[in-house]
Design an enzyme around this catalytic site. Structure first.
Site, PDB file in Angstrom:
ATOM      1  N   SER A  46       0.828  -1.207   0.000  1.00  0.00           N
ATOM      2  CA  SER A  46       0.000   0.000   0.000  1.00  0.00           C
ATOM      3  C   SER A  46       0.861   1.256   0.000  1.00  0.00           C
ATOM      4  O   SER A  46       0.352   2.360  -0.171  1.00  0.00           O
ATOM      5  CB  SER A  46      -0.936  -0.010   1.207  1.00  0.00           C
ATOM      6  OG  SER A  46      -0.183  -0.101   2.397  1.00  0.00           O
ATOM      7  N   HIS A  47       2.170   1.109   0.202  1.00  0.00           N
ATOM      8  CA  HIS A  47       3.031   2.287   0.243  1.00  0.00           C
ATOM      9  C   HIS A  47       4.223   2.187  -0.698  1.00  0.00           C
ATOM     10  O   HIS A  47       5.230   2.859  -0.520  1.00  0.00           O
ATOM     11  CB  HIS A  47       3.449   2.606   1.686  1.00  0.00           C
ATOM     12  CG  HIS A  47       2.270   3.107   2.453  1.00  0.00           C
ATOM     13  ND1 HIS A  47       1.309   2.264   2.940  1.00  0.00           N
ATOM     14  CD2 HIS A  47       1.846   4.359   2.719  1.00  0.00           C
ATOM     15  CE1 HIS A  47       0.349   2.978   3.520  1.00  0.00           C
ATOM     16  NE2 HIS A  47       0.648   4.245   3.393  1.00  0.00           N
ATOM     17  N   GLU A 187      -8.964  -0.641   1.639  1.00  0.00           N
ATOM     18  CA  GLU A 187      -9.381  -2.047   1.806  1.00  0.00           C
ATOM     19  C   GLU A 187     -10.899  -2.157   1.862  1.00  0.00           C
ATOM     20  O   GLU A 187     -11.472  -3.135   1.392  1.00  0.00           O
ATOM     21  CB  GLU A 187      -8.783  -2.614   3.087  1.00  0.00           C
ATOM     22  CG  GLU A 187      -7.331  -2.995   2.935  1.00  0.00           C
ATOM     23  CD  GLU A 187      -6.767  -3.552   4.235  1.00  0.00           C
ATOM     24  OE1 GLU A 187      -7.419  -4.388   4.849  1.00  0.00           O
ATOM     25  OE2 GLU A 187      -5.674  -3.103   4.611  1.00  0.00           O
TER      26      GLU A 187
HETATM   27  P1  NDP Z   1      -1.419  -4.093   8.944  1.00  0.00           P
HETATM   28  O1  NDP Z   1      -2.707  -4.211   9.679  1.00  0.00           O
HETATM   29  O2  NDP Z   1      -1.258  -4.810   7.672  1.00  0.00           O
HETATM   30  O3  NDP Z   1      -0.201  -4.495   9.888  1.00  0.00           O
HETATM   31  C1  NDP Z   1       0.035  -3.806  11.081  1.00  0.00           C
HETATM   32  C2  NDP Z   1       1.204  -4.388  11.819  1.00  0.00           C
HETATM   33  O4  NDP Z   1       0.811  -5.635  12.385  1.00  0.00           O
HETATM   34  C3  NDP Z   1       2.427  -4.691  10.962  1.00  0.00           C
HETATM   35  O5  NDP Z   1       3.578  -4.329  11.665  1.00  0.00           O
HETATM   36  C4  NDP Z   1       2.348  -6.197  10.746  1.00  0.00           C
HETATM   37  O6  NDP Z   1       3.629  -6.816  10.564  1.00  0.00           O
HETATM   38  C5  NDP Z   1       1.734  -6.652  12.045  1.00  0.00           C
HETATM   39  N1  NDP Z   1       0.988  -7.902  11.918  1.00  0.00           N
HETATM   40  C6  NDP Z   1       0.087  -8.235  10.977  1.00  0.00           C
HETATM   41  N2  NDP Z   1      -0.404  -9.472  11.210  1.00  0.00           N
HETATM   42  C7  NDP Z   1       0.213  -9.918  12.323  1.00  0.00           C
HETATM   43  C8  NDP Z   1       0.143 -11.121  13.082  1.00  0.00           C
HETATM   44  N3  NDP Z   1      -0.664 -12.116  12.725  1.00  0.00           N
HETATM   45  N4  NDP Z   1       0.928 -11.240  14.163  1.00  0.00           N
HETATM   46  C9  NDP Z   1       1.749 -10.241  14.549  1.00  0.00           C
HETATM   47  N5  NDP Z   1       1.874  -9.085  13.874  1.00  0.00           N
HETATM   48  C10 NDP Z   1       1.103  -8.921  12.778  1.00  0.00           C
HETATM   49  O7  NDP Z   1      -1.108  -2.516   8.673  1.00  0.00           O
HETATM   50  P2  NDP Z   1      -2.111  -1.313   8.432  1.00  0.00           P
HETATM   51  O8  NDP Z   1      -3.055  -1.675   7.342  1.00  0.00           O
HETATM   52  O9  NDP Z   1      -2.687  -0.848   9.712  1.00  0.00           O
HETATM   53  O10 NDP Z   1      -1.091  -0.193   7.892  1.00  0.00           O
HETATM   54  C11 NDP Z   1      -0.411  -0.418   6.660  1.00  0.00           C
HETATM   55  C12 NDP Z   1       0.586   0.669   6.413  1.00  0.00           C
HETATM   56  O11 NDP Z   1      -0.080   1.893   6.140  1.00  0.00           O
HETATM   57  C13 NDP Z   1       1.543   0.979   7.563  1.00  0.00           C
HETATM   58  O12 NDP Z   1       2.852   0.932   7.025  1.00  0.00           O
HETATM   59  C14 NDP Z   1       1.198   2.399   7.996  1.00  0.00           C
HETATM   60  O13 NDP Z   1       2.295   3.187   8.424  1.00  0.00           O
HETATM   61  C15 NDP Z   1       0.678   2.956   6.688  1.00  0.00           C
HETATM   62  N6  NDP Z   1      -0.176   4.130   6.896  1.00  0.00           N
HETATM   63  C16 NDP Z   1       0.354   5.365   6.636  1.00  0.00           C
HETATM   64  C17 NDP Z   1      -0.418   6.501   6.794  1.00  0.00           C
HETATM   65  C18 NDP Z   1       0.176   7.848   6.579  1.00  0.00           C
HETATM   66  O14 NDP Z   1      -0.552   8.824   6.675  1.00  0.00           O
HETATM   67  N7  NDP Z   1       1.453   7.989   6.320  1.00  0.00           N
HETATM   68  C19 NDP Z   1      -1.831   6.417   7.213  1.00  0.00           C
HETATM   69  C20 NDP Z   1      -2.257   5.067   7.512  1.00  0.00           C
HETATM   70  C21 NDP Z   1      -1.466   3.974   7.335  1.00  0.00           C
HETATM   71  P3  NDP Z   1       4.083  -7.354   9.082  1.00  0.00           P
HETATM   72  O15 NDP Z   1       4.373  -6.116   8.302  1.00  0.00           O
HETATM   73  O16 NDP Z   1       5.261  -8.201   9.334  1.00  0.00           O
HETATM   74  O17 NDP Z   1       2.897  -8.115   8.543  1.00  0.00           O
END
Ligand code: NDP
Length: 332
Positions: A46-47, A187
């Site tokens: 997504s980024h 999403e």
């Molecule tokens: P996710 O819900 O996909 O993941 C959130 C975190 O949870 C990640 O660190 C992920 O690690 C971890 N995770 C996921 N599944 C598990 C699991 N089963 N067990 C343990 N840890 C887990 O992310 P979001 O959709 O909330 O966000 C996605 C991206 O969007 C982020 O990088 C965020 O910074 C970015 N974002 C940026 C914004 C901005 O304004 N700049 C605004 C909103 C979001 P892993 O990566 O290893 O799966």
């Protein structure tokens, strides 16, 4: 979905060519392209390249300065400020993080307060850099209103991501990076297109009713914070840290000032770095590793960041959406 296979170098080159053609100088193009390539490499999709057209919109409208130079100001021994001067956040971070690392190592704790920078990226790159330098890190930023505070039916908070990273000398840091919204609006839109329901708690209809229908959230409804009122307080904390504390906008102020060109608006970012070498005892690494090992010994548990770090080990090409690649090519 039709895809095109691109090597990591080709991803970098495609992004850099596009940014150079749209008003960025060599430094800005290189730093941002490297970040976009790393997002694709890690599966932080997504980024990655997906965001490039929006960056170009902001460059074309003149909102983002692709040739600007951020200014670093040392406010005290442990407070560093970077005036973003309308540069993109990765360029601002590139200037501020080395100063933050130095200050946190010397003083045990240090803060980086970023102003007037355009953030649309993931947050893990900054916290991971700090953890790789041996520091415990926390970062957050706000955006434009998309999420209703608990109890409300109108948006006030941005999707307000937070990231935390824990250093593990000789190993990859443990990093989480997450929006404080229950789900990204992107999403919700995918679920609408594909006819899937979303979990209750994802968002509200335009009349403020709970729903599992993504169309009712996407078409005039609103997202909710994760975890009800608890997530709402964390989203509020992000507004305060990345807004009032660093001396920048709240999400609702950002929305009134932005030109809505689709590119990332100007805003602040808050970053905290802590040195376990200064704060803890000599056993801190071993102690934390014992905890991570215990956590992982529970069936079904994985550490946050592990998925990305596993993806990173694959140095091969990535399959990128063909429509997106064609769109990006048309921008230069
Ligand atoms: P996710 O819900 O996909 O993941 C959130 C975190 O949870 C990640 O660190 C992920 O690690 C971890 N995770 C996921 N599944 C598990 C699991 N089963 N067990 C343990 N840890 C887990 O992310 P979001 O959709 O909330 O966000 C996605 C991206 O969007 C982020 O990088 C965020 O910074 C970015 N974002 C940026 C914004 C901005 O304004 N700049 C605004 C909103 C979001 P892993 O990566 O290893 O799966």
């Amino acid at each position: 979905m039709a895809t095109v296979s691109l090597t990591l170098d080709e991803i970098f080159d495609l992004a850099k060519k596009t940014l150079l053609a749209n008003g960025c100088d060599e430094e800005t193009s290189s730093i941002l392209s490297d970040l976009l390539m790393k997002a694709e490499r890690d599966g932080s999709l997504s980024h990655g390249l997906f965001r490039l057209p929006a960056y170009v919109s902001g460059l074309k409208s003149g909102k983002i300065n692709g040739k600007g130079k951020p200014e670093v100001k040392k406010i005290s021994e442990s407070v560093i400020k970077v005036l973003g001067n309308n540069c993109l956040a990765p360029i601002v971070l590139n200037k501020g993080l080395p100063e933050l690392i130095k200050a946190a190592k010397e003083n045990g704790v240090a803060v980086l307060a970023i102003n007037n920078s355009h953030h649309m990226a993931a947050m893990w790159p900054e916290t991971e850099i700090l953890a790789e330098a041996g520091l415990v890190a926390f970062a957050c930023t706000s955006y434009k209103p998309a999420v209703a505070p608990a109890g409300a039916i109108k948006p006030l908070f941005g999707t307000n991501p937070i990231s935390f990273a824990w250093p593990r000398p000789g190993k990859t840091p443990v990093v989480f990076d997450m929006a404080t919204a229950s789900m990204a609006m992107g999403e919700v839109q995918v679920a609408k297109r594909e006819g899937h329901k979303v979990p209750i708690g994802t968002g509200l209809t335009k009349d403020g009713k709970k729903t599992t229908d993504p169309a009712e959230i996407a078409d005039g409804g609103v997202l909710l914070p994760f975890g009800g009122y608890k997530g709402s307080s964390i989203a509020m904390m992000v507004e305060l840290l990345a807004g009032a504390l660093v001396g920048d906008n709240f999400s609702f102020e950002t929305a009134t000032k932005d030109n809505n060109d689709g590119g990332p608006p100007s805003g602040g970012e808050f970053i905290l770095a802590m040195s376990p070498e200064k704060i803890s005892d000599s056993e801190w690494t071993k102690h934390a590793d014992e905890f991570f090992n215990k956590m992982k010994s529970f069936e079904g548990v994985r550490l946050p960041g592990e998925r990305r770090h596993k993806n990173r080990l694959d140095k091969g090409p990535r399959n990128i959406n063909k429509e997106l690649v064609n769109k990006i090519k048309s921008l230069s």
